[in-house]
Design a protein around this motif. Structure first.
Motif, PDB file in Angstrom:
ATOM      1  N   UNK A 117       5.470   3.280 -19.897  1.00 22.10           N
ATOM      2  CA  UNK A 117       5.313   1.963 -20.528  1.00 22.10           C
ATOM      3  C   UNK A 117       5.665   0.826 -19.565  1.00 22.10           C
ATOM      4  N   UNK A 118       6.543   1.071 -18.585  1.00 25.35           N
ATOM      5  CA  UNK A 118       6.877   0.045 -17.587  1.00 25.35           C
ATOM      6  C   UNK A 118       5.654  -0.240 -16.719  1.00 25.35           C
ATOM      7  N   UNK A 119       4.936   0.821 -16.353  1.00 23.22           N
ATOM      8  CA  UNK A 119       3.706   0.652 -15.562  1.00 23.22           C
ATOM      9  C   UNK A 119       2.672  -0.142 -16.345  1.00 23.22           C
ATOM     10  N   UNK A 120       2.595   0.105 -17.633  1.00 20.15           N
ATOM     11  CA  UNK A 120       1.648  -0.632 -18.477  1.00 20.15           C
ATOM     12  C   UNK A 120       2.025  -2.107 -18.554  1.00 20.15           C
ATOM     13  N   UNK A 121       3.335  -2.372 -18.626  1.00 16.12           N
ATOM     14  CA  UNK A 121       3.799  -3.761 -18.671  1.00 16.12           C
ATOM     15  C   UNK A 121       3.460  -4.489 -17.372  1.00 16.12           C
ATOM     16  N   UNK A 122       3.630  -3.799 -16.258  1.00 19.26           N
ATOM     17  CA  UNK A 122       3.306  -4.390 -14.961  1.00 19.26           C
ATOM     18  C   UNK A 122       1.804  -4.639 -14.855  1.00 19.26           C
ATOM     19  N   UNK A 123       1.000  -3.696 -15.353  1.00 20.09           N
ATOM     20  CA  UNK A 123      -0.456  -3.829 -15.279  1.00 20.09           C
ATOM     21  C   UNK A 123      -0.968  -4.982 -16.129  1.00 20.09           C
ATOM     22  N   UNK A 124      -0.237  -5.310 -17.182  1.00 21.01           N
ATOM     23  CA  UNK A 124      -0.648  -6.425 -18.047  1.00 21.01           C
ATOM     24  C   UNK A 124      -0.093  -7.759 -17.581  1.00 21.01           C
ATOM     25  N   UNK A 125       0.541  -7.767 -16.425  1.00 26.33           N
ATOM     26  CA  UNK A 125       1.078  -8.988 -15.823  1.00 26.33           C
ATOM     27  C   UNK A 125      -0.053 -10.008 -15.614  1.00 26.33           C
ATOM     28  N   UNK A 126       0.171 -11.288 -15.917  1.00 22.73           N
ATOM     29  CA  UNK A 126      -0.907 -12.283 -15.749  1.00 22.73           C
ATOM     30  C   UNK A 126      -1.330 -12.505 -14.296  1.00 22.73           C
ATOM     31  N   UNK A 127      -0.516 -12.064 -13.331  1.00 18.29           N
ATOM     32  CA  UNK A 127      -0.907 -12.203 -11.919  1.00 18.29           C
ATOM     33  C   UNK A 127      -2.013 -11.226 -11.542  1.00 18.29           C
ATOM     34  N   UNK A 128      -2.177 -10.161 -12.342  1.00 19.22           N
ATOM     35  CA  UNK A 128      -3.212  -9.161 -12.096  1.00 19.22           C
ATOM     36  C   UNK A 128      -4.514  -9.606 -12.749  1.00 19.22           C
ATOM     37  N   UNK A 129      -5.599  -9.573 -12.004  1.00 21.25           N
ATOM     38  CA  UNK A 129      -6.926  -9.895 -12.532  1.00 21.25           C
ATOM     39  C   UNK A 129      -7.532  -8.626 -13.124  1.00 21.25           C
ATOM     40  N   UNK A 130      -8.258  -8.764 -14.220  1.00 18.80           N
ATOM     41  CA  UNK A 130      -8.919  -7.621 -14.849  1.00 18.80           C
ATOM     42  C   UNK A 130     -10.386  -7.591 -14.453  1.00 18.80           C
ATOM     43  N   UNK A 131     -10.890  -6.409 -14.122  1.00 15.99           N
ATOM     44  CA  UNK A 131     -12.303  -6.222 -13.795  1.00 15.99           C
ATOM     45  C   UNK A 131     -12.939  -5.342 -14.867  1.00 15.99           C
ATOM     46  N   UNK A 132     -13.953  -5.826 -15.555  1.00 11.39           N
ATOM     47  CA  UNK A 132     -14.604  -5.001 -16.583  1.00 11.39           C
ATOM     48  C   UNK A 132     -15.474  -3.919 -15.957  1.00 11.39           C
ATOM     49  N   UNK A 133     -15.530  -2.766 -16.625  1.00 15.74           N
ATOM     50  CA  UNK A 133     -16.345  -1.645 -16.163  1.00 15.74           C
ATOM     51  C   UNK A 133     -17.571  -1.516 -17.059  1.00 15.74           C
ATOM     52  N   UNK A 134     -18.728  -1.242 -16.457  1.00 17.41           N
ATOM     53  CA  UNK A 134     -19.959  -1.105 -17.238  1.00 17.41           C
ATOM     54  C   UNK A 134     -20.377   0.346 -17.410  1.00 17.41           C
ATOM     55  N   UNK A 135     -19.747   1.270 -16.665  1.00 17.64           N
ATOM     56  CA  UNK A 135     -20.159   2.673 -16.720  1.00 17.64           C
ATOM     57  C   UNK A 135     -19.502   3.397 -17.878  1.00 17.64           C
ATOM     58  N   UNK A 136     -19.993   4.635 -18.139  1.00 19.43           N
ATOM     59  CA  UNK A 136     -19.414   5.463 -19.192  1.00 19.43           C
ATOM     60  C   UNK A 136     -18.277   6.287 -18.612  1.00 19.43           C
ATOM     61  N   UNK A 137     -17.346   6.681 -19.446  1.00 19.49           N
ATOM     62  CA  UNK A 137     -16.224   7.509 -19.005  1.00 19.49           C
ATOM     63  C   UNK A 137     -15.079   6.653 -18.493  1.00 19.49           C
ATOM     64  N   UNK A 138     -13.926   7.288 -18.352  1.00 17.03           N
ATOM     65  CA  UNK A 138     -12.736   6.546 -17.911  1.00 17.03           C
ATOM     66  C   UNK A 138     -12.090   7.182 -16.699  1.00 17.03           C
ATOM     67  N   UNK A 139     -12.858   7.857 -15.854  1.00 16.31           N
ATOM     68  CA  UNK A 139     -12.275   8.470 -14.652  1.00 16.31           C
ATOM     69  C   UNK A 139     -12.132   7.389 -13.593  1.00 16.31           C
ATOM     70  N   UNK A 140     -10.909   7.006 -13.330  1.00 15.83           N
ATOM     71  CA  UNK A 140     -10.627   5.838 -12.499  1.00 15.83           C
ATOM     72  C   UNK A 140     -11.026   6.021 -11.042  1.00 15.83           C
TER      73      UNK A 140
END
Length: 182
Positions: A117-140
């Protein structure tokens, strides 16, 4: 009572040998011999060609502010090493850094559950930009490799050995990783 015939298991079909009298001389041709490969001959294989403009000194897209694609395990290792991700990126590159997180990486962190959950909190930090994915599946890993090959403006931040191995085959893509707590 008569004897029952039992099936023979693993019985092979019998073949006539080439020396048998029933075979004609013309049909007795020896089996085709395999061609011995010449060791001095060049081996052919298909390798994707990349334009030379993508290598570091010609790639003008790789400049400050740096765009850094962050992987799941990079966030986890930065927590273990007690590093502030954005600050340590800036210390490493001596310039402004913009960390990016794709939807696949975000989904991967969410799947890890309460332990991360700490990693999730860091990932949701406003300094991080989000990039939307258009493909199927969630293999990062596939998502990050695909994005890095399409757009040559990213630096990939990962600790995963397999992902680093895959990205090293693509010219002009720098890799950032954590070792020895830095």
């Amino acid at each position: 009572m008569g004897k029952q015939k039992t099936k023979r298991y693993a019985a092979m079909k019998r073949m006539i040998s080439l020396k048998d009298q029933r075979i004609k001389e013309t049909d007795r041709a020896k089996a085709k011999e395999k061609k011995k490969k010449d060791p001095s001959q060049l081996k052919e294989r298909e390798v994707t060609k990349y334009p030379s403009c993508l290598f570091f000194q010609y790639n003008t897209q790789l400049g400050p502010p740096y765009h850094i694609l962050v992987d799941t395990n990079f966030i986890n290792f930065s927590i273990k090493a007690k590093l502030d991700i954005v600050q340590s990126m800036m210390d490493c590159l001596y310039a402004k850094c913009i960390p990016y997180i794709t939807d696949c990486v975000m989904a991967e962190i969410e799947k890890l559950g309460m332990k991360y959950r700490v990693a999730l909190r860091i990932a949701k930090d406003p300094r991080f930009e989000r990039l939307p994915c258009t493909h199927k599946g969630t293999y990062a890993d596939d998502c990050l490799v695909q994005r890095v090959t399409q757009h040559k403006c990213y630096i990939l931040a990962t600790v995963d050995r397999d992902l680093k191995r895959r990205v090293r085959k693509i010219p002009g893509v720098p890799i950032m990783y954590i070792s020895n707590h830095r």
